[in-house]
Design an enzyme around this catalytic site. Structure first.
Site, short mmCIF file in Angstrom:
data_model
loop_
_atom_site.label_atom_id
_atom_site.label_comp_id
_atom_site.label_asym_id
_atom_site.label_seq_id
_atom_site.Cartn_x
_atom_site.Cartn_y
_atom_site.Cartn_z
N ARG A 91 43.85 60.95 34.51
CA ARG A 91 43.34 61.07 35.68
C ARG A 91 43.05 62.67 36.43
O ARG A 91 42.41 63.12 36.88
CB ARG A 91 44.12 60.82 36.60
CG ARG A 91 44.81 59.46 36.99
CD ARG A 91 45.94 59.00 37.78
NE ARG A 91 45.64 57.47 37.85
CZ ARG A 91 47.23 57.23 38.43
NH1 ARG A 91 48.18 57.78 38.13
NH2 ARG A 91 46.77 56.07 38.39
N HIS A 104 45.39 52.34 36.53
CA HIS A 104 46.36 51.76 36.62
C HIS A 104 47.40 50.92 36.14
O HIS A 104 46.82 50.94 35.26
CB HIS A 104 46.65 50.51 37.85
CG HIS A 104 47.67 49.97 38.58
ND1 HIS A 104 48.12 50.40 39.28
CD2 HIS A 104 48.45 48.99 37.48
CE1 HIS A 104 49.69 49.87 39.03
NE2 HIS A 104 49.59 48.51 38.36
#
Length: 139
Positions: A91, A104
């Protein structure tokens, strides 16, 4: 990640770390399945946007194995908010918007079992025995 054509790069990171892919599939998530997947967020202000986003296009569902796989993957992906995620995490390196999450990961072994069984039939998963057990099961 699918929309931005980053899946190969993200898979490469997981494999480079030493994790083994035992299940991979590309699918369009139904609204019902998305709501089930993110049930813990129901009632929160962002829930509708989360469901709309994850159902807006194809996703890759993955199952990986390796020593401490859940904590390793969580560490590799970084903070949910990409602005707070440190460089070197998925991320932190690729994310721009908190509402456009690239990846996720289950937050516990129990959640991983639940999520994997929601996306895969047991017959669709490759047994860890297909890989070098000495490496994958080392602690």
């Amino acid at each position: 990640a699918v929309q931005r054509r980053l899946c190969g790069r993200l898979l490469q990171r997981l494999e480079d770390k030493g994790l083994a892919l035992v299940g991979v599939q590309v699918l369009l998530l139904s609204e019902e399945m998305a709501k089930q997947h993110y049930a813990q967020h129901e009632g929160k202000p962002f829930f509708g946007r989360l469901i709309n986003y994850i159902t807006s296009g194809p996703i890759w569902a993955l199952a990986v194995v390796g020593p401490n796989a859940v904590s390793v993957v969580r560490h590799m992906i970084g903070a949910t908010d990409p602005l707070a995620a440190i460089p070197g995490t998925i991320r932190g390196d690729f994310g721009l918007h908190k509402g456009r999450n690239l990846i996720h990961a289950s937050d516990s072994a129990t959640a991983a079992e639940r999520e994997i069984s929601a996306f895969f039939q047991q017959s669709e998963l490759i047994s860890a025995e297909a890989f070098d057990q000495r490496y994958l099961l080392e602690q």
